[in-house]
Design a protein around this motif. Structure first.
Motif, short mmCIF file in Angstrom:
data_model
loop_
_atom_site.label_atom_id
_atom_site.label_comp_id
_atom_site.label_asym_id
_atom_site.label_seq_id
_atom_site.Cartn_x
_atom_site.Cartn_y
_atom_site.Cartn_z
N GLY A 14 9.58 6.77 -8.09
CA GLY A 14 10.40 7.88 -8.53
C GLY A 14 11.44 7.74 -9.29
N ALA A 15 12.37 6.59 -9.02
CA ALA A 15 13.48 6.03 -9.65
C ALA A 15 13.08 5.77 -11.25
CB ALA A 15 14.32 4.70 -8.97
N LEU A 16 11.92 5.09 -11.43
CA LEU A 16 11.54 4.59 -12.55
C LEU A 16 11.11 5.89 -13.71
CD1 LEU A 16 9.57 1.33 -11.81
CD2 LEU A 16 11.75 1.62 -13.01
N CYS A 17 10.55 7.01 -13.08
CA CYS A 17 10.45 8.12 -13.92
C CYS A 17 11.50 8.55 -14.31
CB CYS A 17 9.50 9.16 -12.89
SG CYS A 17 7.89 8.68 -12.76
N ASP A 18 12.57 8.83 -13.48
CA ASP A 18 13.78 9.34 -13.77
C ASP A 18 14.64 8.43 -14.67
OD1 ASP A 18 13.55 11.49 -12.04
OD2 ASP A 18 14.88 10.67 -10.46
N TYR A 19 14.75 7.28 -14.55
CA TYR A 19 15.41 6.35 -15.56
C TYR A 19 14.69 6.44 -17.06
CZ TYR A 19 17.50 2.45 -17.64
OH TYR A 19 18.38 1.66 -18.67
N ASN A 21 0.68 -1.22 -0.08
CA ASN A 21 -0.08 0.04 -0.04
C ASN A 21 0.84 1.47 -0.05
OD1 ASN A 21 -1.87 -1.93 0.40
ND2 ASN A 21 -3.52 -0.55 1.12
N ASN A 22 1.54 1.61 -1.25
CA ASN A 22 2.04 2.66 -1.32
C ASN A 22 3.37 3.04 -0.38
OD1 ASN A 22 2.83 4.99 -3.06
ND2 ASN A 22 1.12 6.35 -1.80
N GLY A 23 4.03 2.33 0.11
CA GLY A 23 4.95 2.28 1.09
C GLY A 23 6.18 3.09 0.59
N HIS A 24 7.28 3.12 1.60
CA HIS A 24 8.58 3.74 1.19
C HIS A 24 9.18 3.29 0.01
CE1 HIS A 24 12.36 5.47 2.39
NE2 HIS A 24 12.98 4.35 2.00
N TYR A 25 9.56 1.93 -0.19
CA TYR A 25 10.20 1.60 -1.48
C TYR A 25 9.25 1.55 -2.50
CZ TYR A 25 13.95 0.12 1.59
OH TYR A 25 15.02 0.01 2.42
N HIS A 26 7.95 1.62 -2.36
CA HIS A 26 7.14 1.90 -3.88
C HIS A 26 7.26 3.29 -4.13
CE1 HIS A 26 3.28 2.48 -5.47
NE2 HIS A 26 2.88 1.22 -5.79
N GLN A 27 7.17 4.26 -3.20
CA GLN A 27 7.44 5.60 -3.54
C GLN A 27 8.72 5.69 -4.26
OE1 GLN A 27 6.16 8.05 -0.57
NE2 GLN A 27 4.40 6.95 0.02
N LYS A 28 9.74 5.07 -3.57
CA LYS A 28 11.29 5.40 -4.31
C LYS A 28 11.33 4.61 -5.53
CE LYS A 28 15.04 5.17 -1.73
NZ LYS A 28 16.11 5.22 -0.83
N LEU A 29 10.64 3.84 -5.90
CA LEU A 29 10.71 2.95 -6.93
C LEU A 29 9.90 3.86 -8.10
CD1 LEU A 29 12.04 0.72 -8.99
CD2 LEU A 29 10.11 -0.93 -8.39
N VAL A 76 8.41 -5.63 -0.79
CA VAL A 76 9.54 -6.57 -1.15
C VAL A 76 10.00 -6.42 -2.60
CG1 VAL A 76 10.27 -8.99 -1.10
CG2 VAL A 76 8.98 -8.02 1.02
N ARG A 77 8.93 -6.38 -3.31
CA ARG A 77 9.35 -6.23 -4.84
C ARG A 77 9.81 -4.98 -5.38
NH1 ARG A 77 4.82 -8.68 -8.03
NH2 ARG A 77 3.32 -8.15 -6.11
N SER A 78 9.27 -4.00 -4.68
CA SER A 78 9.71 -2.68 -4.98
C SER A 78 11.21 -2.43 -4.80
CB SER A 78 8.99 -1.49 -4.23
OG SER A 78 7.62 -1.77 -4.30
N ALA A 79 11.59 -2.94 -3.49
CA ALA A 79 13.14 -2.77 -3.13
C ALA A 79 13.93 -3.62 -3.91
CB ALA A 79 13.09 -3.40 -1.55
N TYR A 80 13.37 -4.72 -4.28
CA TYR A 80 14.03 -5.60 -5.23
C TYR A 80 14.24 -4.88 -6.62
CZ TYR A 80 14.38 -9.99 -8.44
OH TYR A 80 14.65 -10.72 -9.34
N GLY A 81 13.37 -4.21 -7.19
CA GLY A 81 13.25 -3.27 -8.45
C GLY A 81 14.21 -2.43 -8.24
N LEU A 82 14.34 -1.71 -7.21
CA LEU A 82 15.35 -0.55 -6.87
C LEU A 82 16.81 -0.94 -7.04
CD1 LEU A 82 14.06 1.48 -3.98
CD2 LEU A 82 14.50 2.48 -6.14
N LEU A 83 17.16 -2.27 -6.58
CA LEU A 83 18.42 -2.79 -6.80
C LEU A 83 18.61 -3.19 -8.50
CD1 LEU A 83 18.71 -5.00 -3.80
CD2 LEU A 83 19.82 -2.74 -4.20
#
Ligand code: PLP
Length: 367
Positions: free
Chosen positions: A42-47, A32-40, A230-237
């Motif tokens: 943002g990171a995907l928009c940039d990438y 539900n739109n947690g910390h890593y979800h929000q980070k991913l 969990v999958r959002s954090a995996y995606g960031l890596l």
């Protein structure tokens, strides 16, 4: 001989993943739109070079959600040469798919055939950037504007693809991505929906969370399409290593091209000037007469040598029982798509594929 698989997932470093997991456990906020979800997001928009992107749990729910968000009904023009999810998303929305033939070079929907398929019930076009090859977006948009149609691109294969420096995801009204394990960028299962403005993103985010716009307010009959922490954090890596992965894929594509350039009866796709490709697949097309063997014979022969290709896409979506009764599904309406589906094999392609394995595949094709 070891087995050479058609794909192998890009995995992040386990050592780097474990501290992320500890942090998620400490936060006790796992979806539900947690910390890593929000980070991913943002990171995907940039990438990717896009402004509005919503993460999803896979690449199919964004297709279904895009149709809901744009209120698409009636008939939608699409390509039979895709993964079944493209057409299934229409069916799940009660929309009639209208199949149009494809271009023999790009394997994407043939724009010159779209207009003839438009009826008073047509509301949208759903093209696919097959193998990450860009569709003729300019011509498709011209037709869409002329007839007042929406355009939703299935960009499941097109992660990171740009045309003259512009993201392929910026064309049309919306684009969807898949982050399935087999894709250039993966979150195990996952996907995204890219749209053009903040209001639309807000609506998409409501729709992927059952339609909740507040604790007690439901604005639409939404679905559960959420990506977890969990999958959002995996995606960031994984995002950190995707450029290297694409570069390795490029080298493999060039090794295949060099090795196949003099093989009679086998053709392949070349890079297009101005396009930054992602080399998500390496399809070859077998001309049985010239090659002296049919596609299926070659596919089986490779399999006997422990080399797994994939007949992708085969069979055509229009031949499946759900769709084959449609007028537009008739084989005589889809000669190019039929011929491509009957001649294609995607060769093994993934970042970790070694040079000597590519050589083995090439030997198998040359013999
Ligand atoms: C063209 C295309 N569209 C949609 C999808 C569906 O994506 P997912 O498997 O993430 O649901 C795929 C997945 O393979 C695909 O290749």
């Amino acid at each position: 001989m070891d087995q050479i698989t058609v794909t192998s997932p890009l995995l992040p470093s386990l050592d780097e993943f474990i501290p992320y997991l500890r942090d998620i456990w400490d936060r006790k906020w796992i979806t539900n739109n947690g910390h890593y979800h929000q980070k991913l997001e943002g990171a995907l928009c940039d990438y990717l070079g896009v402004k509005y992107l919503s993460l999803f749990t896979n690449g199919t729910i964004p297709l279904i959600t895009a149709l809901q968000a744009l209120h698409i009904t009636g008939e939608v023009i699409t390509s039979p040469f895709s993964f079944v999810a493209t057409t299934h998303s229409l069916w799940w929305n009660g929309i009639k798919p209208i199949f149009v033939d494809i271009d023999p070079i790009t394997c994407n929907i043939e724009p010159t055939k779209i207009e003839a398929a438009i009826t008073p019930k047509t509301t949208a076009i759903m093209p696919v950037h097959v193998y990450g090859m860009p569709c003729d977006t300019a011509r498709i948009q011209e037709i869409a504007d002329k007839y007042g149609l929406k355009v939703i691109y299935d960009a499941a294969h097109a992660f990171g693809v740009t045309v003259n420096g512009k993201s392929i995801l910026e064309f049309g009204d919306m684009s969807t991505l898949s982050f399935h394990a087999t894709k250039v960028f993966n979150t195990i299962e996952g996907g995204a929906l890219v749209c053009c403005d903040a209001e639309t993103k807000k609506r998409i985010d409501y729709l992927k969370n059952f339609g909740f716009a507040g604790e007690t307010t439901i604005v639409a009959p939404g679905i559960n399409g959420k990506m977890d922490e969990v999958r959002s954090a995996y995606g960031l890596l994984n995002l950190k290593q995707v450029d290297d992965a694409i570069e390795k894929r490029r080298q493999i594509a060039n090794q295949y091209r060099e090795g196949l350039k003099d093989v009679d009866g086998i053709t392949y796709m070349n890079d297009i000037q101005g396009v930054h490709h992602n080399y998500s697949y390496f399809p070859i097309f077998v001309d049985a007469k010239k090659y002296g063997m049919t596609r299926d014979e070659l596919y089986e022969k490779l399999k006997k040598s422990n080399i797994l290709g994939r007949r992708y896409f085969y069979p055509l979506i229009s031949t499946f029982s759900t769709y084959k009764g449609l007028d537009s599904a008739k084989q005589e309406n889809l000669p190019i798509a039929t011929q491509i589906a009957d001649s294609v094999i995607c060769l093994p392609m993934y970042a970790g594929l070694q040079e000597d394995s590519v050589e083995r595949v090439l030997e198998g094709l040359k013999k």
